[in-house]
Enzyme design. Sequence first.
Site, mmCIF file in Angstrom:
data_model
loop_
_atom_site.group_PDB
_atom_site.id
_atom_site.type_symbol
_atom_site.label_atom_id
_atom_site.label_comp_id
_atom_site.label_asym_id
_atom_site.label_seq_id
_atom_site.Cartn_x
_atom_site.Cartn_y
_atom_site.Cartn_z
ATOM 1 C CG ASP A 13 -2.175 0.888 0.978
ATOM 2 O OD1 ASP A 13 -2.131 1.774 0.090
ATOM 3 O OD2 ASP A 13 -3.189 0.714 1.689
HETATM 4 C C1 BGC Z 1 -5.148 3.202 0.200
HETATM 5 C C2 BGC Z 1 -5.237 2.203 -0.951
HETATM 6 C C3 BGC Z 1 -5.102 2.940 -2.253
HETATM 7 C C4 BGC Z 1 -3.801 3.719 -2.250
HETATM 8 C C5 BGC Z 1 -3.556 4.452 -3.546
HETATM 9 C C6 BGC Z 1 -3.974 4.129 0.088
HETATM 10 O O1 BGC Z 1 -4.126 5.172 0.994
HETATM 11 O O2 BGC Z 1 -5.111 2.502 1.420
HETATM 12 O O3 BGC Z 1 -6.450 1.510 -0.897
HETATM 13 O O4 BGC Z 1 -5.184 2.036 -3.325
HETATM 14 O O5 BGC Z 1 -3.858 4.666 -1.208
HETATM 15 O O6 BGC Z 1 -4.543 5.400 -3.752
#
Ligand code: BGC
Length: 751
Positions: free
Chosen positions: A261
Amino acid sequence: MNPPPSEERIDRILDELSLPDKIALVDGRAGFPVGEDGRLVHPVAGHAESSLPPSGAIGTDGYVPANPLNGVPALHLCGAGVGLTDMYNQRAGLAQATVFPAPIGQTATWDPEITALFGRALAREAKAVGVNVLLAGACNLAVEPWCGRLFEYHGEDPLLSGVMVAGEVRGCQDEGVLASLKHYAANFCETGRFFVDMVIDERRLRHTELRVFETALEHCEPAAIMAAYNKVNGTYACEHPYLINQILKQEWGFDGWVMSDWGATHSTTASALAGLDQEFAMGQFYSDALAEAVGDGAVPVARLDDMVRRILRYALRLEPAEDPEPLDIAWSLDVAEHIARRSMTLLANDGVLPLQPDRSGSLLLIGGNADRAVLSGGGSASVRPRFGDPVNDAAEPVDAFLTVTWVPSSPLRTLRNALPGWDITYRAVDDPDLLEAAAAADLVVIMATQHACEGRDHDSLALPAGQDELILRVAAVNPDVVVVLQTGGPVLTGWADHVRAVLAAWYPGHRGAEALAAVLTGAENPSGKLPVTFPASADQPHHPHAPTVPIRPGCVRPERVPPHGDFSWVDPGFRLEYDQPVGYQWYDANGLAPAFCFGHGLSYTTFDYADLDVTVTDDGLRVTFLVSNSGEVAGREISQVYATLPTGAGEPPRRLAGWWGVDIEPRASEHVSIHVPLQTLAVWSVSAQCWMVPAGDHRIWVGRSSRDLPLSKEVGLTTSTLPCLADRIRSGRESGGPRPLAAEPAVRPRS
Ligand code: BGC
């Protein structure tokens, strides 16, 4: 999509790639502007107007440059919770996208063809703007009803969640766009998500969230899996050898790549050796540091090659996107409406619904900006709606991550169209003459809303801003009140006995108001069934993270919402212990009656059940029964099968074992036949490290919801040990069949 590349072709490419080439593939970066310090730049934090995405990127969440000499395409990764996201407002000219109904509502359809349709629509939106990897497929379980991201998830049952997520991934990839599953694993609360340690024993973990991922992987082949921010039993998910190497890659045979993530990587060598294949998004651990670790042998070259191989296995399937494919926006919006109509879940109705278009009267519509819009969730799943946000009609770009986004779809307009004989007016909740107007109306429809957002859990399950009190005040002056809930998950409905109908519309997306009007007026007979339990009182759901439960002394509950991209937190040693069953299984185990149970949902007709038969087959059970539409209008019934395992199994009273939705004409019947695979009746054996079906009598229940099960029958099973998922997938591939979306239920017309 191109056919999968041969391993020999990947070998040849690996021979050609230099160390920096390989590092460039595993060092995923932000596709939007980053500051000079390499950190994410947020528009609201005030970056220069001239800031541009990195060269080659198109302003999306993630970017991996192409390696044209070796035929490796650039990867443009984009958030896709409810549509194509653009929280940084940087995707030049491409900012707006269709807002589809939130996954929690999609899951209320219990139909993986619906999520597959969503996936296909997402992919077409993606191809139109050059995105080729969708950060979709959210597998986290609704363990905590307070979770701020519940609207992005697929409810509280692992089988239902896994099957629904798989539909979405298949839809995306069938359209030629790669998709991920996320957030692996145990990422079911937002409070302290960057450091919280989710303490959960192996069997519980296997039966809950890992079961969602395992089920999804049984039914689809995602290109990637995103590892979560949190720790699991003391170790960060991105450097967890047990979760990544042992379970995901070995036991489940996952052959794609594992990305972190955004900002969730914490180490170079530990992550690389645990199985993390790609870092996002700030180049802290998988850039120079990884090159050095490979150079000094801390990370073997073979491991770096494995990371790259896993990415290439899927990246090479992407067809070159010379020109963006034009999008049929009307089709996208039709899809959004179709899904919204099917997701509407009628929780209570004393007969006031459907409203009769051929009658006349006065209808007062209250709250929720219902003259202009429907609500949408926030965070990295927030979409800048096509045609603009009619409430925050901001000339300046707003921080879409935190802003409450409203989608242009006006219930006032659609209700006026659908009920031409009615006199329909709208009043905001702060209108001083609201109660007077409510008393004078023949019918009142209250749009009750609850906004939800990544990075922050709800403080309470009560409707915010005094809406619970408002509903009671209106109900006190007018007995004919209908409440429409636009929420990201369950809320308290203590006022339900004072109103005549309650409809859960979830976050219904771009054609939400059209779908709402269709359901309220009976043009669409509601068929949604709850994918989450609605508690009867604030203290009912018991979970360690309940706002009422004090956090361990010395630990601060991190209340603040960190600005997105601010990873400058200090780990305060925040632990949450999960030792209880989830959702309806917990309510059943504790003999508690919720307000609206899992699987509940009313129709404008009624369904009767009869003729249950359960037979043992080679690979499970065949459950057959008759469903009859005993009412006057056609309707769709989602029949549910639950199983009670033998007493010695130590399992909660009932688990979902299968379901099937069927459209039935009035006064007609359908024979339904549902295959329940043995896997569905198994428990995880910690000592044998495999799924085992407990020997003894299994009771099979059939009915309308988890608590309305008119038919049941016992069937004796001998114990059996099930092969691991990797072996099941291998034998499935050898037999040449595609992975079925659900348990291949079949419906035959009555003979
Ligand atoms: C989230 C993810 C997301 C990523 C990119 C993170 O803050 O937890 O679900 O895909 O950001 O946007």
